[in-house]
Enzyme design. Sequence first.
Site, short mmCIF file in Angstrom:
data_model
loop_
_atom_site.label_atom_id
_atom_site.label_comp_id
_atom_site.label_asym_id
_atom_site.label_seq_id
_atom_site.Cartn_x
_atom_site.Cartn_y
_atom_site.Cartn_z
N SER A 189 0.83 -1.20 0.00
CA SER A 189 0.00 0.00 0.00
C SER A 189 0.86 1.25 0.00
CB SER A 189 -0.89 0.00 1.23
OG SER A 189 -0.08 0.18 2.37
N LYS A 190 0.22 2.33 -0.37
CA LYS A 190 0.88 3.63 -0.48
C LYS A 190 1.60 4.04 0.80
CE LYS A 190 -1.95 6.01 -3.84
NZ LYS A 190 -3.17 6.73 -3.89
N ARG A 191 1.04 3.62 1.93
CA ARG A 191 1.63 4.04 3.20
C ARG A 191 3.09 3.63 3.32
NH1 ARG A 191 -0.15 1.62 7.60
NH2 ARG A 191 -1.47 0.25 6.36
N LYS A 192 3.46 2.53 2.68
CA LYS A 192 4.84 2.05 2.83
C LYS A 192 5.71 2.33 1.61
CE LYS A 192 4.39 -1.25 6.49
NZ LYS A 192 4.72 -2.60 6.96
#
Length: 479
Positions: free
Chosen positions: A255-258
């Site tokens: 995901s974008k968070r990582k």
Amino acid sequence: MMNQVRTRMAPSPTGEMHVGSMATLLKNYAFAKKYGGQFILRIEDTDKLREVPGGVEAIQAIIKRYGLDWDEGPGKGGEYGPYIQSARLDIYKREVQKLIDNDQAYYCFCSKERLAEVKEQQMANKQAPHYDRHCRDISKEEAQQRVANGEEYVIRLKVPEDQEITFTDLLRGEITFNSNLIDDQVLLKSDGYPTYHLAVVIDDYLMKISHIMRGEEWISSTPKHVLLYQAFGWSVPVFAHIPVFLNPDGKGKMSKRKGMVSAASFLDRGYLAEAMLNFFMILGWAKKDQQEVISLEEYIQEFEPSDLSSNSVAFDIKKLNWLNGVYIRKLSNEQLLEKIAPFVPQDFPADKVAQVLPLIQERLITLADFTELTKFFYGSISYETDLLLKKADSKELVILELNETIKEIETLSDWNLLEIEEKVMGLQEKKAWHRGQFFMMLRIAVTGEKATPPLFDTMIVLGKELVISRLKEALNKLS
Ligand code: GLU
């Protein structure tokens, strides 16, 4: 032999394409090619609220940047177009009418407020929210009258009660759901747009899609689709749900968070499309001979969806970096020159790029490493003075070495590799200076770095003037 194989990718223009989608697209592409079939691109733009401007063009552009293409779809046409759902609204209306006529679907006139109340009640009773089938038994005549009177409506699927819905997934075998767990899905919205479920089934059928390969997040939608195929009296295609990628650390869905996840962002950061495709191939699948470097042609020959692992795999950046290096090293000088162009800093001397590339090709992990690996070729360098004295018996000796080297280089009439080598190595041998110490010192003085391409090649690119001025700079530092 398989009947005509027709696969598809059906992205929605809601943002940049995720690497996971590109990996799924590759599988659809390869499978169609393997069996001499067609790969179709269809744009699913029925959710106008989530659509981003330029999204449709961006989808087509990124597929091409990855070196792939579609046989039918936007910009290409084909027998079963249009290939963009917003241009197919009449088709959905025509088809859904068939379901109304044969009692497989019904008009629903419930207001948003009523639906919200029902949902709230169900939540309070700890029930999963679902439509309470309030309009399911309104007679066809009454419903038609209300529609004629201009009342707002949606059309819902009449999900049969207590029925086992089974379909085969190429990775997982048979999957069965009980119909009681399935909501009376909205098929046509009040604005005349179909929902994803209705449009995807109608289009896959009308476009004669034989195999649906898509992300595993769609597994829970598949029984709804199977019900729709049954309601229409159509035969069901083959399904293969592809596991999602996990984050590089193996934890959670990528995901974008990582970190960046869009297919474009990897190319923008200097990964080669060929390396990305190869990487996608080996995530969750292996060639029979276990070779990891695989060409698209080889993949097309060997890939079978049923050989895919149904477990999610981590997006192993280390492996990707390794593969990218392999592919960079395979490039010819001309190819590398062309591919590196967008990564060359503006102030890098344009005439030196071609000269520098063979010196750093071995060490490039991504094309973007160009900047870091070549920064000493232009502009000023900086380093700790102490580095010049490493392994040297005395500072005086290093000063002597530098002075003598400058003298030797100044006498060079022609700036070529052979002469430099001969003069500088000759000097070191004649003076019996410690080889390791002397050349490390020179390397630092000339580049400011401990690890560089071969020293003499580097000096050639730098040019005589710059080499001498850097050697003098080193002398200054020591005095
Ligand atoms: N439009 C859906 C998506 O954006 C397609 C899903 C499917 O392949 O059925 O992923």
